[in-house]
Every structure is written in structure tokens, then in C-alpha cells.
Scaffold this motif. Structure first.
Motif, PDB file in Angstrom:
ATOM      1  N   GLU A  10       0.925  -1.518   0.201  1.00  0.00           N
ATOM      2  CA  GLU A  10      -0.121   0.293  -0.135  1.00  0.00           C
ATOM      3  C   GLU A  10       0.704   1.269   0.243  1.00  0.00           C
ATOM      4  O   GLU A  10       0.489   1.774   0.666  1.00  0.00           O
ATOM      5  CB  GLU A  10      -1.119  -0.298   1.193  1.00  0.00           C
ATOM      6  N   PRO A  11       1.475   1.412  -1.125  1.00  0.00           N
ATOM      7  CA  PRO A  11       2.154   2.374  -0.864  1.00  0.00           C
ATOM      8  C   PRO A  11       1.314   4.197  -1.244  1.00  0.00           C
ATOM      9  O   PRO A  11       0.615   4.137  -1.430  1.00  0.00           O
ATOM     10  CB  PRO A  11       3.474   2.589  -2.018  1.00  0.00           C
ATOM     11  N   GLY A  12       1.556   4.670  -0.892  1.00  0.00           N
ATOM     12  CA  GLY A  12       0.898   6.177  -1.172  1.00  0.00           C
ATOM     13  C   GLY A  12       1.482   7.655  -1.662  1.00  0.00           C
ATOM     14  O   GLY A  12       2.770   7.340  -0.499  1.00  0.00           O
ATOM     15  N   ILE A  13       0.835   8.359  -1.248  1.00  0.00           N
ATOM     16  CA  ILE A  13       1.629   9.537  -2.167  1.00  0.00           C
ATOM     17  C   ILE A  13       1.166  10.823  -0.971  1.00  0.00           C
ATOM     18  O   ILE A  13      -0.562  10.854  -2.035  1.00  0.00           O
ATOM     19  CB  ILE A  13       2.226   9.942  -3.772  1.00  0.00           C
ATOM     20  N   TYR A  14       1.152  12.366  -0.484  1.00  0.00           N
ATOM     21  CA  TYR A  14       0.415  12.879   0.212  1.00  0.00           C
ATOM     22  C   TYR A  14       1.055  14.439  -0.079  1.00  0.00           C
ATOM     23  O   TYR A  14       2.427  14.240   0.259  1.00  0.00           O
ATOM     24  CB  TYR A  14       0.215  12.247   1.754  1.00  0.00           C
ATOM     25  N   LEU A  15      -0.040  14.733  -0.432  1.00  0.00           N
ATOM     26  CA  LEU A  15       0.440  16.411  -0.437  1.00  0.00           C
ATOM     27  C   LEU A  15       0.160  17.280   0.446  1.00  0.00           C
ATOM     28  O   LEU A  15      -1.633  17.740   0.195  1.00  0.00           O
ATOM     29  CB  LEU A  15       0.628  17.342  -1.945  1.00  0.00           C
ATOM     30  N   PRO A  16       1.180  17.580   1.740  1.00  0.00           N
ATOM     31  CA  PRO A  16      -0.049  18.295   2.772  1.00  0.00           C
ATOM     32  C   PRO A  16      -0.863  19.148   2.372  1.00  0.00           C
ATOM     33  O   PRO A  16      -0.479  20.535   1.609  1.00  0.00           O
ATOM     34  CB  PRO A  16       1.106  18.769   3.316  1.00  0.00           C
ATOM     35  N   GLY A  17      -2.349  19.585   2.183  1.00  0.00           N
ATOM     36  CA  GLY A  17      -2.673  20.861   2.653  1.00  0.00           C
ATOM     37  C   GLY A  17      -3.297  20.296   1.093  1.00  0.00           C
ATOM     38  O   GLY A  17      -4.852  21.259   0.476  1.00  0.00           O
ATOM     39  N   THR A  18      -3.342  19.790   0.449  1.00  0.00           N
ATOM     40  CA  THR A  18      -3.328  19.556  -1.584  1.00  0.00           C
ATOM     41  C   THR A  18      -4.810  18.375  -0.921  1.00  0.00           C
ATOM     42  O   THR A  18      -5.525  18.460  -0.816  1.00  0.00           O
ATOM     43  CB  THR A  18      -2.592  19.880  -2.141  1.00  0.00           C
ATOM     44  N   PHE A  19      -3.837  17.421  -1.293  1.00  0.00           N
ATOM     45  CA  PHE A  19      -4.519  15.866  -1.842  1.00  0.00           C
ATOM     46  C   PHE A  19      -3.912  14.930  -1.630  1.00  0.00           C
ATOM     47  O   PHE A  19      -2.230  14.996  -1.484  1.00  0.00           O
ATOM     48  CB  PHE A  19      -5.375  15.980  -2.980  1.00  0.00           C
ATOM     49  N   GLY A  20      -4.312  13.498  -1.827  1.00  0.00           N
ATOM     50  CA  GLY A  20      -3.145  12.202  -1.355  1.00  0.00           C
ATOM     51  C   GLY A  20      -4.093  11.329  -2.014  1.00  0.00           C
ATOM     52  O   GLY A  20      -4.735  11.028  -2.691  1.00  0.00           O
ATOM     53  N   ALA A  21      -3.136  10.143  -2.146  1.00  0.00           N
ATOM     54  CA  ALA A  21      -3.829   8.972  -2.171  1.00  0.00           C
ATOM     55  C   ALA A  21      -3.246   7.325  -2.255  1.00  0.00           C
ATOM     56  O   ALA A  21      -1.456   8.131  -1.741  1.00  0.00           O
ATOM     57  CB  ALA A  21      -3.797   9.180  -4.204  1.00  0.00           C
ATOM     58  N   ARG A  22      -3.587   6.355  -1.995  1.00  0.00           N
ATOM     59  CA  ARG A  22      -2.990   5.288  -1.434  1.00  0.00           C
ATOM     60  C   ARG A  22      -3.862   4.418  -2.646  1.00  0.00           C
ATOM     61  O   ARG A  22      -5.160   4.799  -2.891  1.00  0.00           O
ATOM     62  CB  ARG A  22      -3.027   5.500  -0.196  1.00  0.00           C
ATOM     63  N   VAL A  23      -3.187   3.073  -2.751  1.00  0.00           N
ATOM     64  CA  VAL A  23      -3.808   1.752  -3.884  1.00  0.00           C
ATOM     65  C   VAL A  23      -3.827   1.073  -2.678  1.00  0.00           C
ATOM     66  O   VAL A  23      -1.706   0.670  -2.629  1.00  0.00           O
ATOM     67  CB  VAL A  23      -3.561   1.780  -5.030  1.00  0.00           C
ATOM     68  N   GLU A  24      -4.315  -0.138  -1.868  1.00  0.00           N
ATOM     69  CA  GLU A  24      -4.143  -1.375  -1.851  1.00  0.00           C
ATOM     70  C   GLU A  24      -4.726  -2.107  -1.290  1.00  0.00           C
ATOM     71  O   GLU A  24      -5.681  -2.319  -1.670  1.00  0.00           O
ATOM     72  CB  GLU A  24      -3.831  -0.572  -0.096  1.00  0.00           C
ATOM     73  N   ASP A  25      -3.380  -2.888  -1.637  1.00  0.00           N
ATOM     74  CA  ASP A  25      -3.443  -5.235  -2.140  1.00  0.00           C
ATOM     75  C   ASP A  25      -3.441  -5.626  -0.975  1.00  0.00           C
ATOM     76  O   ASP A  25      -2.155  -5.238  -0.733  1.00  0.00           O
ATOM     77  CB  ASP A  25      -3.507  -5.284  -3.019  1.00  0.00           C
ATOM     78  N   ILE A  26      -3.750  -6.839  -0.405  1.00  0.00           N
ATOM     79  CA  ILE A  26      -3.053  -8.096   0.423  1.00  0.00           C
ATOM     80  C   ILE A  26      -3.150  -8.937  -0.987  1.00  0.00           C
ATOM     81  O   ILE A  26      -3.828  -9.241  -1.404  1.00  0.00           O
ATOM     82  CB  ILE A  26      -4.311  -8.292   1.196  1.00  0.00           C
ATOM     83  N   VAL A  27      -1.705  -8.863  -0.397  1.00  0.00           N
ATOM     84  CA  VAL A  27      -0.736 -10.043  -1.191  1.00  0.00           C
ATOM     85  C   VAL A  27      -0.556 -11.327  -0.458  1.00  0.00           C
ATOM     86  O   VAL A  27       0.018 -10.928   0.600  1.00  0.00           O
ATOM     87  CB  VAL A  27       0.281  -9.292  -1.911  1.00  0.00           C
ATOM     88  N   ILE A  28      -0.742 -12.821  -0.763  1.00  0.00           N
ATOM     89  CA  ILE A  28      -0.270 -14.013  -0.545  1.00  0.00           C
ATOM     90  C   ILE A  28       1.071 -14.066  -1.309  1.00  0.00           C
ATOM     91  O   ILE A  28       0.695 -14.108  -2.096  1.00  0.00           O
ATOM     92  CB  ILE A  28      -0.815 -15.251  -0.578  1.00  0.00           C
ATOM     93  N   CYS A  29       2.190 -14.597  -0.662  1.00  0.00           N
ATOM     94  CA  CYS A  29       3.222 -14.905  -1.169  1.00  0.00           C
ATOM     95  C   CYS A  29       3.016 -16.404  -2.108  1.00  0.00           C
ATOM     96  O   CYS A  29       2.740 -16.964  -0.554  1.00  0.00           O
ATOM     97  CB  CYS A  29       4.815 -14.550  -0.938  1.00  0.00           C
ATOM     98  N   THR A  30       3.016 -16.448  -2.531  1.00  0.00           N
ATOM     99  CA  THR A  30       3.144 -18.077  -2.745  1.00  0.00           C
ATOM    100  C   THR A  30       4.195 -18.848  -3.259  1.00  0.00           C
ATOM    101  O   THR A  30       5.706 -18.239  -2.824  1.00  0.00           O
ATOM    102  CB  THR A  30       1.975 -18.515  -4.755  1.00  0.00           C
ATOM    103  N   GLU A  31       4.646 -20.164  -3.436  1.00  0.00           N
ATOM    104  CA  GLU A  31       5.924 -20.780  -4.024  1.00  0.00           C
ATOM    105  C   GLU A  31       7.028 -20.191  -4.153  1.00  0.00           C
ATOM    106  O   GLU A  31       7.580 -20.276  -4.602  1.00  0.00           O
ATOM    107  CB  GLU A  31       5.334 -21.954  -4.550  1.00  0.00           C
ATOM    108  N   ASP A  32       5.441 -19.587  -6.130  1.00  0.00           N
ATOM    109  CA  ASP A  32       6.311 -19.057  -6.988  1.00  0.00           C
ATOM    110  C   ASP A  32       6.015 -17.740  -7.457  1.00  0.00           C
ATOM    111  O   ASP A  32       6.775 -16.944  -8.811  1.00  0.00           O
ATOM    112  CB  ASP A  32       6.362 -19.719  -8.293  1.00  0.00           C
ATOM    113  N   GLY A  33       5.403 -16.816  -6.603  1.00  0.00           N
ATOM    114  CA  GLY A  33       4.957 -15.554  -6.600  1.00  0.00           C
ATOM    115  C   GLY A  33       4.240 -14.579  -5.891  1.00  0.00           C
ATOM    116  O   GLY A  33       4.621 -15.322  -4.578  1.00  0.00           O
ATOM    117  N   GLY A  34       3.118 -14.091  -6.515  1.00  0.00           N
ATOM    118  CA  GLY A  34       2.199 -13.677  -5.298  1.00  0.00           C
ATOM    119  C   GLY A  34       1.028 -13.392  -5.998  1.00  0.00           C
ATOM    120  O   GLY A  34       0.578 -13.587  -7.055  1.00  0.00           O
TER     121      GLY A  34
END
Length: 377
Positions: free
Chosen positions: A338-362
Motif C-alpha cells: 500500500e504505497p501512498g503519496i501525500y501532498l499536505p494541504g492539497t490531496f493524497g492517494a493510496r492503493v492497497e491490496d492484500i497479497v499472499i506470497c506463494t511458492e513461485d510469486g504472489g
């Protein structure tokens, strides 16, 4: 019940208790003492009420575990998954000293016991008084290692939780519109979290306009305006005890061009991070995948938090995806990206997923679209 819906017997097994006992012995502990909370629910399936009366699972390094509960709550404990684990459930009366009851059942040479990380201070002090000469430690040091890697049944539970919170995100357009306050929107979203199959709505963040630049803003009476970007971060706990957590950022009407530029950078970073998940990658390496992209685009100082946190029976648990953590990812680990970018006093954004680490990826457990959704303004 479908194959993706875990049964209590699949989730809460005697093997968990056996693993905890062996882990305690390997750590040189004489016993684990676990009171109500996520650790107790993980080990027994018992979702006990935390009160001034003691409820405590005792896991000796040698010997059988047993559960001590107030006598008036023994029927509830027996009716929970703990009642099917083959462990002794002992009730105590109102005038009994439960701490000394437990102390008498531990070996007389007990020197080191570990308590769950969220035990109330008054209970820890009572155990120290009942076990003079013994030193306390933190059970989380051993239990977090067990909880970090999810079993197939736990992955199924988390997948179900992810699908439930996705259903709520798909309905955001029903409530998010100009003229409504963040608080009004959040009230509708909280009800929808329960309607989607959660037992509790644990948190609802609706950060509109400049409030979206505060990562842990919850809600306010700010009126949503046309053109506002809005960060919506929501989650709950399902009846089987596993948590959901997902963030999407919306725009109510066409947002400023500068916001679209910011969002495009954020989405590239989050996509790159979810695609980089695989066993052996360290937590700090995964954090750097997105952070480096955001920094190269000129927003590095505005990504002010870690990339993610583990999730399971708590919304925040090990492993933490953060700079400085050399912990390698392993199959079965579940965590947010869930990286995010936040500009104080203006706006912000975040995108978040739950991820499972599998045997060969995610595997992403949140499958709603990640492109910016522009709602009618």
C-alpha cells in the motif's frame, strides 16, 4: 458451504497448540500464558471477552495445554472451537485465585514464562506475584513466527475476507458524491461492511480533498466537493476471525491534472511491488521497488510510511514491509502492499491490496480495479 469457506475444524487445530508448545520449549520458556486476544483465538478459536476476570490458555513447554476461564463463561468456551481440541477447560469460582491456580499447576522450578503481547498490566503483575522468582517475557516472540505463515485454510479465510471487502468497494459510488460529509459516507460504508459478510467493521477512512493527505485521517464533517480526490481505506473482521483491508482512491468528478499525474506514478509503483512478490525477496527490497519509483518521479518525501503490514487475525501483524527489515518473504506470508503519496494541504492517494506470497510469486486477494475511478461530480 463452498470449498473456499473454511470450517472451524480446518482453521483451529490441535497441531497449532503442539507447534506453540515446541516453539516455547525451543525458546527456553517454561510456559506460555495467553489471555483474550488474537493469540488466544489463533491457538484455540475461542473469541473470549477481555474483562477483569482472568481467562488464560496455559501452554507448558512440557505437558498438556489447558484453558482456565471464569466458571460462568465455561459453557461459552466449551461451545467454541476450543471445545473440540481435546484440551482441559477449567472453570474457577468468583472467590478463587485463578493466578495461584495456574501457578500451582506449573512445574515448581518454573523460571521463565511468556505472556501474550497484549496482556493487561494488572494481569501480568498478578502472575508475577503468583510466580515469585520467575521472569516474564513476550509470547509474541515465538507466536508471531507461527502466525506469519498461513495454512491453506487460513489463505482461504483471507481470500474470503478480501472478496467481502471488494464487494464494498464496488458499491462506493452509491454513497460518495458531492454535498455529503465524510462522516455520512463512512456511516453507509460501515453498514455495507457488515452486509458484505464481516462480523465487525473495524475501520473506515474517508479522506476527501486535503484530508486525503493525512494517511490515518478517519472521517470529519468536511463536505465533499466536485473535483475532490477521496481516499477510502476500509476493513473488517469476518466471523472466523480473519481480517480484510483494502484502499482505493476515487475522484468525485474530474480531479486536477496534477492529481492524475501523481496517481499514475502511484499506480505504477504499487503494480510493480505486487508483481515483485516472491519467496526470498526481503521485506526491505519489496519496499524499495515502489519507493524508488516514487522517488524517481519526485514524490519520495511524500511517501511517508512503510509499504505494508502482515494481516491475519489482526489487521496489523508480522511481517512488516519496511526499510531495514531483512526478513525474506516465504510462501504463506500475507501482507498489504500500500504505497501512498501525500501532498499536505492539497490531496493524497493510496492503493492497497492484500497479497499472499506463494511458492513461485504472489497472489492479490483484492481484485477490484486499481485504475482511478471517477465518479459523477
Amino acid at each position: 458451504m463452498t470449498q473456499t469457506e473454511p470450517r472451524a475444524a480446518d482453521l483451529f487445530t490441535a497441531e497449532r497448540l503442539a507447534l506453540a508448545r515446541r516453539a516455547a520449549a525451543a525458546a527456553g520458556l517454561d510456559a506460555l500464558l495467553v489471555t483474550p486476544g488474537a493469540d488466544l483465538r489463533y491457538l484455540t478459536g475461542y473469541h473470549a471477552l477481555a474483562t477483569e476476570r482472568l481467562t488464560c490458555l496455559v501452554v507448558p513447554a512440557e505437558g498438556d495445554p489447558f484453558l482456565v476461564v471464569p466458571a460462568l463463561e465455561k459453557p461459552a468456551a466449551q461451545a467454541s472451537p476450543a471445545g473440540n481440541l481435546g484440551i482441559e477447560i477449567t472453570g474457577f469460582g468468583e472467590t478463587d485465585d485463578a493466578y495461584r491456580l495456574i501457578a500451582r499447576r506449573l512445574p515448581p522450578n518454573t523460571r521463565l514464562f511468556a505472556v501474550d503481547n497484549h496482556m493487561w498490566a494488572e494481569k501480568l503483575l498478578a502472575f508475577q506475584a503468583a510466580l515469585p522468582g520467575a521472569q516474564p517475557g513476550l509470547a509474541g516472540d515465538v507466536l508471531s513466527v507461527l502466525r506469519m505463515r498461513k495454512s491453506p485454510a487460513e489463505v482461504a479465510a483471507l481470500r474470503r475476507a478480501g472478496a467481502a471487502i471488494d464487494r464494498v468497494h464496488r458499491r462506493i459510488g452509491e454513497w460518495l458524491r458531492p454535498g455529503r460529509t465524510e462522516r455520512e459516507v463512512a456511516r453507509d460504508v460501515a453498514a455495507a461492511i457488515l452486509d458484505a459478510g464481516h462480523a465487525t467493521a473495524d475501520f473506515v477512512i474517508v479522506g476527501s480533498g486535503p484530508n486525503g493527505a493525512s494517511p490515518h485521517h478517519e472521517v470529519s464533517d468536511r463536505v465533499i466537493r466536485a473535483g475532490d480526490p477521496v481516499v477510502v481505506d476500509i476493513g473488517g473482521t469476518t466471523p472466523d476471525g480473519y481480517c480484510s483491508d483494502s484502499t482505493r482512491t476515487y475522484a468525485v468528478g474530474e480531479p486536477p491534472a496534477a492529481f492524475r499525474e501523481l496517481y499514475d506514478v502511484l499506480l505504477r509503483a504499487q503494480t510493480a511491488q505486487t508483481e515483485a512478490v516472491r519467496p526470498g525477496v526481503t521485506a526491505e527490497e519489496l519496499d524499495a521497488v515502489g519507493r524508488d519509483l516514487i522517488t524517481a518521479a519526485g514524490y519520495g518525501e511524500h511517501f511517508v510510511h512503510r509499504t505494508g503490514h502482515g494481516i491475519g487475525m489482526e489487521t496489523h501483524e508480522e511481517p512488516y514491509i519496511v526499510a531495514g527489515s531483512t526478513r525474506p518473504l516465504a510462501a504463506g506470508m500475507a501482507f498489504s502492499v500500500e504505497p501512498g503519496i501525500y501532498l499536505p494541504g492539497t490531496f493524497g492517494a493510496r492503493v492497497e491490496d492484500i497479497v499472499i506470497c506463494t511458492e513461485d510469486g504472489g497472489e492479490r486477494l483484492n481484485l477490484t480495479g486499481r485504475d482511478l475511478v471517477v465518479l459523477p461530480g
